[in-house]
Motif scaffolding. Structure first.
Motif, PDB file in Angstrom:
ATOM      1  N   ALA A  17       0.653  -1.211   0.048  1.00 10.25           N
ATOM      2  CA  ALA A  17       0.020  -0.023   0.031  1.00 10.25           C
ATOM      3  C   ALA A  17       0.836   1.252  -0.189  1.00 10.25           C
ATOM      4  CB  ALA A  17      -0.944  -0.070   1.069  1.00 10.25           C
ATOM      5  N   GLN A  18       1.885   1.181   0.750  1.00 13.71           N
ATOM      6  CA  GLN A  18       2.810   2.365   0.692  1.00 13.71           C
ATOM      7  C   GLN A  18       3.572   2.849  -0.515  1.00 13.71           C
ATOM      8  OE1 GLN A  18       5.243   1.629   4.178  1.00 13.71           O
ATOM      9  NE2 GLN A  18       3.702   2.069   5.780  1.00 13.71           N
ATOM     10  N   GLY A  19       3.940   1.306  -1.266  1.00 12.44           N
ATOM     11  CA  GLY A  19       4.725   1.376  -2.407  1.00 12.44           C
ATOM     12  C   GLY A  19       3.622   1.921  -3.468  1.00 12.44           C
ATOM     13  N   ALA A  20       2.535   1.666  -3.451  1.00 16.87           N
ATOM     14  CA  ALA A  20       1.703   2.313  -4.610  1.00 16.87           C
ATOM     15  C   ALA A  20       1.723   3.640  -4.691  1.00 16.87           C
ATOM     16  CB  ALA A  20       0.166   1.994  -4.250  1.00 16.87           C
ATOM     17  N   ASP A  21       1.986   4.289  -3.741  1.00 18.17           N
ATOM     18  CA  ASP A  21       2.130   5.944  -3.822  1.00 18.17           C
ATOM     19  C   ASP A  21       3.451   6.372  -4.351  1.00 18.17           C
ATOM     20  OD1 ASP A  21      -0.389   6.029  -2.772  1.00 18.17           O
ATOM     21  OD2 ASP A  21       0.248   6.466  -0.648  1.00 18.17           O
ATOM     22  N   ALA A  22       4.619   5.464  -4.389  1.00 18.78           N
ATOM     23  CA  ALA A  22       5.674   5.880  -5.023  1.00 18.78           C
ATOM     24  C   ALA A  22       5.917   5.500  -6.553  1.00 18.78           C
ATOM     25  CB  ALA A  22       6.752   5.036  -4.350  1.00 18.78           C
ATOM     26  N   ALA A  23       6.638   6.790  -7.282  1.00 20.39           N
ATOM     27  CA  ALA A  23       6.807   6.572  -8.715  1.00 20.39           C
ATOM     28  C   ALA A  23       8.116   6.762  -9.129  1.00 20.39           C
ATOM     29  CB  ALA A  23       5.860   7.724  -9.341  1.00 20.39           C
ATOM     30  N   PRO A  24       8.731   6.101  -9.939  1.00 16.14           N
ATOM     31  CA  PRO A  24      10.031   6.130 -10.471  1.00 16.14           C
ATOM     32  C   PRO A  24      10.335   7.583 -10.916  1.00 16.14           C
ATOM     33  CG  PRO A  24       8.894   4.717 -11.951  1.00 16.14           C
ATOM     34  CD  PRO A  24       7.944   5.097 -10.853  1.00 16.14           C
ATOM     35  N   LEU A  25      11.662   7.913 -10.895  1.00 23.63           N
ATOM     36  CA  LEU A  25      11.697   9.641 -11.768  1.00 23.63           C
ATOM     37  C   LEU A  25      11.522   9.404 -13.406  1.00 23.63           C
ATOM     38  CD1 LEU A  25      15.033  10.362  -9.934  1.00 23.63           C
ATOM     39  CD2 LEU A  25      12.734  11.261  -9.685  1.00 23.63           C
ATOM     40  N   ALA A  26      10.968  10.106 -13.905  1.00 26.93           N
ATOM     41  CA  ALA A  26      10.737  10.253 -15.229  1.00 26.93           C
ATOM     42  C   ALA A  26      11.974  10.569 -16.033  1.00 26.93           C
ATOM     43  CB  ALA A  26       9.574  11.025 -15.636  1.00 26.93           C
ATOM     44  N   GLY A  27      12.158  10.118 -17.132  1.00 27.92           N
ATOM     45  CA  GLY A  27      13.286  10.463 -17.942  1.00 27.92           C
ATOM     46  C   GLY A  27      12.880  10.529 -19.585  1.00 27.92           C
ATOM     47  N   THR A  28      13.506  11.553 -20.226  1.00 29.93           N
ATOM     48  CA  THR A  28      13.075  11.686 -21.505  1.00 29.93           C
ATOM     49  C   THR A  28      14.288  11.536 -22.347  1.00 29.93           C
ATOM     50  OG1 THR A  28      11.593  13.579 -20.854  1.00 29.93           O
ATOM     51  CG2 THR A  28      12.356  13.396 -23.133  1.00 29.93           C
ATOM     52  N   TRP A  29      14.167  10.518 -23.626  1.00 29.90           N
ATOM     53  CA  TRP A  29      14.990  10.217 -24.501  1.00 29.90           C
ATOM     54  C   TRP A  29      15.156  11.456 -25.663  1.00 29.90           C
ATOM     55  CZ3 TRP A  29      18.673   6.448 -23.760  1.00 29.90           C
ATOM     56  CH2 TRP A  29      18.424   5.337 -23.048  1.00 29.90           C
ATOM     57  N   CYS A  30      16.426  11.632 -26.045  1.00 28.36           N
ATOM     58  CA  CYS A  30      16.631  12.676 -27.174  1.00 28.36           C
ATOM     59  C   CYS A  30      17.819  11.985 -27.865  1.00 28.36           C
ATOM     60  CB  CYS A  30      16.548  14.085 -26.552  1.00 28.36           C
ATOM     61  SG  CYS A  30      17.845  14.525 -25.695  1.00 28.36           S
ATOM     62  N   VAL A  31      17.981  12.457 -29.041  1.00 27.48           N
ATOM     63  CA  VAL A  31      19.124  12.258 -30.036  1.00 27.48           C
ATOM     64  C   VAL A  31      19.430  13.830 -30.362  1.00 27.48           C
ATOM     65  CG1 VAL A  31      20.041  11.419 -31.975  1.00 27.48           C
ATOM     66  CG2 VAL A  31      18.197  10.143 -30.722  1.00 27.48           C
ATOM     67  N   GLY A  32      21.057  14.022 -30.063  1.00 27.49           N
ATOM     68  CA  GLY A  32      21.584  15.227 -30.624  1.00 27.49           C
ATOM     69  C   GLY A  32      22.671  15.167 -30.983  1.00 27.49           C
ATOM     70  N   THR A  33      23.443  16.386 -31.273  1.00 22.93           N
ATOM     71  CA  THR A  33      24.869  16.214 -31.860  1.00 22.93           C
ATOM     72  C   THR A  33      25.495  17.161 -30.715  1.00 22.93           C
ATOM     73  OG1 THR A  33      24.021  16.490 -33.871  1.00 22.93           O
ATOM     74  CG2 THR A  33      26.192  17.264 -33.878  1.00 22.93           C
ATOM     75  N   VAL A  34      26.962  16.580 -30.651  1.00 18.90           N
ATOM     76  CA  VAL A  34      27.766  17.191 -29.618  1.00 18.90           C
ATOM     77  C   VAL A  34      28.437  18.684 -30.431  1.00 18.90           C
ATOM     78  CG1 VAL A  34      29.795  16.992 -28.286  1.00 18.90           C
ATOM     79  CG2 VAL A  34      28.231  15.187 -28.528  1.00 18.90           C
ATOM     80  N   THR A  35      28.363  19.744 -29.800  1.00 23.15           N
ATOM     81  CA  THR A  35      28.690  20.925 -30.499  1.00 23.15           C
ATOM     82  C   THR A  35      29.879  21.341 -29.596  1.00 23.15           C
ATOM     83  OG1 THR A  35      27.393  22.113 -28.916  1.00 23.15           O
ATOM     84  CG2 THR A  35      26.644  21.620 -30.924  1.00 23.15           C
TER      85      THR A  35
END
Length: 221
Positions: A17-35
């Protein structure tokens, strides 16, 4: 603040019940170019975004300017470069690790194959029970060379040494030459504490200016 669940509820149900309120950190994938990739600082351009990034520990290939990389954004100001997707031709491939690093192979063989292998280090320490080196040509250049072994064996068709000074110390010294043994020097000094013996089918002694023999007894014949 009191526990939202009564103490009479089983511990397993309470954790669920206590773990039901916990959520993992969200992450966003992206593709880019190193400048920018200088001094450990990375800047990745993805679309209209300019993201300061950090190379992940699992990304052993050090990103270089112009690389296409896969990134993970876990916070507005935190971007991780996880992999290098594509690199322009002619840019060196550099595998980089921070801190002490060990490559360990269990139950197998580690093989390195390349047209040229270079080792550059301040200290090289190699330890092995047996070492085999096979090469057509080898050059060893150093300021000082120390070789310590209980037994040394050299087998070859030609031995040539050029040194300013040679010092040799041994308990027993045996030399056997099938052909000619020639010594050429400005001054030759041979000393023996007990016995000096010269033997041959023909013995020639030639002194241009002087031949001198001195002893308590001199025997000829």
């Amino acid at each position: 603040m009191s526990d939202p669940l009564p103490s009479t509820v089983p511990a397993r149900r309470r954790r669920r019940a206590q773990g039901a309120d916990a959520a993992p950190l969200a992450g966003t994938w992206c593709v880019g170019t190193v400048t920018e990739a200088e001094g450990g600082t990375l800047v990745v351009r993805s679309g209209s975004l300019r993201l300061p990034a950090t190379r992940a520990a699992s990304c052993l290939l050090a990103p270089a300017a112009g690389d296409s990389v896969a990134c993970l954004r876990v916070a507005p100001q935190q971007t991780w470069v996880l992999a290098v997707l594509q690199r322009e031709e002619g840019v060196p491939q550099v595998l980089r690790c921070e801190g002490d690093t060990r490559l360990e192979v269990v139950g197998g063989t580690l093989a390195l194959k390349a047209p040229c292998i270079e080792l550059r280090t301040e200290l090289l320490d190699a330890s092995a029970r047996r070492t085999t080196l096979a090469t057509d040509s080898a050059d060893v250049v150093g300021r000082q060379l120390n070789l310590v072994a209980s037994r040394i064996k050299l087998v070859g068709s030609l031995l040539s040494t050029v040194v300013d000074r040679v010092q040799h110390f041994s308990k027993n010294y045996l030399r056997h030459t099938e052909g000619m043994d020639k010594v050429s020097a400005a001054h030759v000094d041979v000393q023996a504490q007990q016995l000096m013996r010269l033997e041959g089918e023909h013995a020639l002694v030639n002194g241009r200016e002087l031949i001198k023999a001195r002893g308590a007894q001199i025997h000829f014949g």
